[in-house]
Design a protein around this motif. Structure first.
Motif, PDB file in Angstrom:
ATOM      1  N   SER A  99      -2.194  -3.185  -1.519  1.00 19.48           N
ATOM      2  CA  SER A  99      -3.482  -3.014  -0.857  1.00 19.48           C
ATOM      3  C   SER A  99      -4.487  -2.472  -1.867  1.00 19.48           C
ATOM      4  O   SER A  99      -4.256  -1.415  -2.461  1.00 19.48           O
ATOM      5  N   PRO A 100      -5.610  -3.166  -2.111  1.00 22.76           N
ATOM      6  CA  PRO A 100      -6.623  -2.640  -3.034  1.00 22.76           C
ATOM      7  C   PRO A 100      -7.135  -1.263  -2.604  1.00 22.76           C
ATOM      8  O   PRO A 100      -7.407  -0.409  -3.458  1.00 22.76           O
ATOM      9  N   TYR A 101      -7.244  -1.053  -1.291  1.00 22.98           N
ATOM     10  CA  TYR A 101      -7.690   0.250  -0.799  1.00 22.98           C
ATOM     11  C   TYR A 101      -6.686   1.339  -1.169  1.00 22.98           C
ATOM     12  O   TYR A 101      -7.041   2.361  -1.763  1.00 22.98           O
ATOM     13  N   THR A 102      -5.429   1.120  -0.837  1.00 22.41           N
ATOM     14  CA  THR A 102      -4.396   2.126  -1.087  1.00 22.41           C
ATOM     15  C   THR A 102      -4.209   2.350  -2.578  1.00 22.41           C
ATOM     16  O   THR A 102      -4.084   3.488  -3.043  1.00 22.41           O
ATOM     17  N   TYR A 103      -4.201   1.264  -3.330  1.00 25.17           N
ATOM     18  CA  TYR A 103      -4.076   1.367  -4.788  1.00 25.17           C
ATOM     19  C   TYR A 103      -5.235   2.179  -5.358  1.00 25.17           C
ATOM     20  O   TYR A 103      -5.035   3.076  -6.192  1.00 25.17           O
ATOM     21  N   GLY A 104      -6.462   1.854  -4.917  1.00 23.43           N
ATOM     22  CA  GLY A 104      -7.637   2.538  -5.438  1.00 23.43           C
ATOM     23  C   GLY A 104      -7.602   4.024  -5.173  1.00 23.43           C
ATOM     24  O   GLY A 104      -7.872   4.845  -6.065  1.00 23.43           O
ATOM     25  N   VAL A 105      -7.265   4.404  -3.947  1.00 23.50           N
ATOM     26  CA  VAL A 105      -7.186   5.824  -3.589  1.00 23.50           C
ATOM     27  C   VAL A 105      -6.103   6.524  -4.400  1.00 23.50           C
ATOM     28  O   VAL A 105      -6.313   7.609  -4.951  1.00 23.50           O
ATOM     29  N   ASP A 107      -1.175   4.462   2.677  1.00 21.46           N
ATOM     30  CA  ASP A 107      -1.361   3.180   3.340  1.00 21.46           C
ATOM     31  C   ASP A 107      -1.242   3.296   4.858  1.00 21.46           C
ATOM     32  O   ASP A 107      -1.919   2.572   5.592  1.00 21.46           O
ATOM     33  N   HIS A 108      -0.397   4.218   5.326  1.00 22.27           N
ATOM     34  CA  HIS A 108      -0.188   4.382   6.770  1.00 22.27           C
ATOM     35  C   HIS A 108      -0.933   5.604   7.318  1.00 22.27           C
ATOM     36  O   HIS A 108      -0.624   6.066   8.424  1.00 22.27           O
ATOM     37  N   ASP A 109      -1.889   6.120   6.534  1.00 24.36           N
ATOM     38  CA  ASP A 109      -2.734   7.239   6.978  1.00 24.36           C
ATOM     39  C   ASP A 109      -1.904   8.445   7.411  1.00 24.36           C
ATOM     40  O   ASP A 109      -2.234   9.133   8.383  1.00 24.36           O
ATOM     41  N   LYS A 110      -0.840   8.727   6.662  1.00 30.56           N
ATOM     42  CA  LYS A 110       0.013   9.868   6.974  1.00 30.56           C
ATOM     43  C   LYS A 110      -0.319  11.095   6.144  1.00 30.56           C
ATOM     44  O   LYS A 110       0.360  12.125   6.256  1.00 30.56           O
ATOM     45  N   THR A 111      -1.329  10.994   5.314  1.00 29.61           N
ATOM     46  CA  THR A 111      -1.750  12.123   4.503  1.00 29.61           C
ATOM     47  C   THR A 111      -3.266  12.201   4.489  1.00 29.61           C
ATOM     48  O   THR A 111      -3.949  11.167   4.598  1.00 29.61           O
ATOM     49  N   ARG A 134       6.150   5.019  -4.600  1.00 27.97           N
ATOM     50  CA  ARG A 134       6.268   4.268  -3.344  1.00 27.97           C
ATOM     51  C   ARG A 134       6.017   5.171  -2.143  1.00 27.97           C
ATOM     52  O   ARG A 134       5.324   4.779  -1.188  1.00 27.97           O
ATOM     53  N   ILE A 135       6.567   6.371  -2.178  1.00 24.10           N
ATOM     54  CA  ILE A 135       6.385   7.311  -1.067  1.00 24.10           C
ATOM     55  C   ILE A 135       4.911   7.666  -0.906  1.00 24.10           C
ATOM     56  O   ILE A 135       4.369   7.638   0.205  1.00 24.10           O
ATOM     57  N   VAL A 136       4.253   7.997  -2.019  1.00 28.05           N
ATOM     58  CA  VAL A 136       2.828   8.356  -1.972  1.00 28.05           C
ATOM     59  C   VAL A 136       2.002   7.170  -1.489  1.00 28.05           C
ATOM     60  O   VAL A 136       1.101   7.322  -0.654  1.00 28.05           O
ATOM     61  N   TRP A 188      -6.327  -7.341   6.847  1.00 24.66           N
ATOM     62  CA  TRP A 188      -5.686  -8.235   5.876  1.00 24.66           C
ATOM     63  C   TRP A 188      -4.502  -7.538   5.217  1.00 24.66           C
ATOM     64  O   TRP A 188      -3.435  -8.146   5.049  1.00 24.66           O
ATOM     65  N   ASP A 189      -4.668  -6.269   4.869  1.00 24.80           N
ATOM     66  CA  ASP A 189      -3.573  -5.525   4.244  1.00 24.80           C
ATOM     67  C   ASP A 189      -2.356  -5.461   5.154  1.00 24.80           C
ATOM     68  O   ASP A 189      -1.216  -5.553   4.689  1.00 24.80           O
ATOM     69  N   ARG A 190      -2.588  -5.279   6.456  1.00 22.90           N
ATOM     70  CA  ARG A 190      -1.467  -5.219   7.401  1.00 22.90           C
ATOM     71  C   ARG A 190      -0.719  -6.550   7.447  1.00 22.90           C
ATOM     72  O   ARG A 190       0.511  -6.577   7.551  1.00 22.90           O
ATOM     73  N   PHE A 191      -1.472  -7.646   7.349  1.00 23.54           N
ATOM     74  CA  PHE A 191      -0.826  -8.958   7.308  1.00 23.54           C
ATOM     75  C   PHE A 191      -0.080  -9.158   5.984  1.00 23.54           C
ATOM     76  O   PHE A 191       1.113  -9.468   5.964  1.00 23.54           O
ATOM     77  N   ALA A 192      -0.791  -8.986   4.873  1.00 20.39           N
ATOM     78  CA  ALA A 192      -0.220  -9.277   3.555  1.00 20.39           C
ATOM     79  C   ALA A 192       0.926  -8.344   3.198  1.00 20.39           C
ATOM     80  O   ALA A 192       1.840  -8.724   2.460  1.00 20.39           O
ATOM     81  N   GLY A 193       0.891  -7.115   3.719  1.00 17.14           N
ATOM     82  CA  GLY A 193       1.937  -6.152   3.414  1.00 17.14           C
ATOM     83  C   GLY A 193       3.049  -6.100   4.441  1.00 17.14           C
ATOM     84  O   GLY A 193       3.969  -5.274   4.322  1.00 17.14           O
TER      85      GLY A 193
END
Length: 251
Positions: A56-62, A101-105, A94-96, A121-126
């Motif tokens: 996910s570009p969002y998760t990767y970027g953060v 990605d799942h908004d757990k932090t 992977r844990i981080v 899109w991320d939910r589909f692609a991932g």
């Protein structure tokens, strides 16, 4: 056998192209701008070429912004200073990644600001079923080219985990081996001056010094092969360089 090597090499460089261009230099560091339409195009292209290891570009970027803000500290999501081997570092990353990605932090606003987000899109692609479908596609391609049996156990696992494999080369070895142009307060290094392997990502110490600079090569003898691609896309008006931001960080 030749066909297998060609397939692997194409996948290696195509997958990494989108990781360094879109996820790293755009999503993480905002080195240039692009329209929302182009953002979505690059989301889809990243999925096509990253396949089973789509990030996910969002998760990767953060996550990557955390790496720069807390490099080589306990808050760094991938530092070789806090893991006994690169497998342990990959697992911690992977844990981080999954927590973000799942908004757990809870993520500070400065780490999310401006990061491209297309979460549906991320939910589909991932999705795990989609990732499994890609694995089946890889196997069918190997069957189609009549690949030797042993290549299924060597090349396919690397293709399935292509993005994490790219990440560990930089985040482990570019903090362990190579040379340094700058003392930047962390262990980042440049693995090679002419980066034929990682689209310029091996010039990691230079990047840690100039976090917002699109060209990772600094010295005359260094070469970042991604920069001419970015320069060309700017000329074609696919992206737009930010005036006055070439040597500044996103912060």
């Amino acid at each position: 056998m030749t066909a297998v090597i060609i397939i692997f090499v194409i996948h290696w460089y195509a997958s990494l192209f989108f990781q360094t261009f879109f996820h790293h230099r755009y999503a993480s560091h905002a080195m240039f701008t692009m329209s929302r339409a182009w953002e979505k195009i690059f989301h889809v292209l990243a999925w096509i070429f990253q396949g089973s290891s789509y990030l996910s570009p969002y998760t990767y970027g953060v996550m990557h912004r955390h790496h720069h803000a807390y490099a080589d500290t306990e808050k760094d999501p991938h530092s070789p200073q806090y893991d006994p081997n690169f497998f342990a570092m990959m697992w911690r990353t992977r844990i981080v990644y999954n927590e973000i990605d799942h908004d757990k932090t809870q993520v500070l606003e400065k780490f999310k600001k401006g990061v491209p987000s297309w979460r549906s899109w991320d939910r589909f692609a991932g999705n795990n079923a989609v990732r499994l479908a890609w694995v089946i596609i890889y196997i069918l391609i190997y069957v189609a080219v009549d690949a030797p049996l042993w290549t299924y156990f060597v090349f396919i696992p690397m293709q399935v985990l292509m993005s994490p494999l790219h990440g560990v080369i930089i985040n482990w070895f570019s903090h362990k081996l190579g040379y340094r142009n700058y003392d930047v307060g962390d262990t980042s290094t440049n693995l090679m001056p002419i980066d034929w392997l990682m689209w310029g990502e091996c010039l990691h110490n230079n990047h840690h010094k100039f976090g917002g600079r699109p060209n990772f090569a600094v010295k005359k003898w260094e070469f970042d092969p991604m920069y001419p691609c970015i320069w060309t896309m700017n000329k074609l008006n696919i992206i737009q360089f930010k005036k006055g931001k070439l040597d500044t960080d996103y912060m």
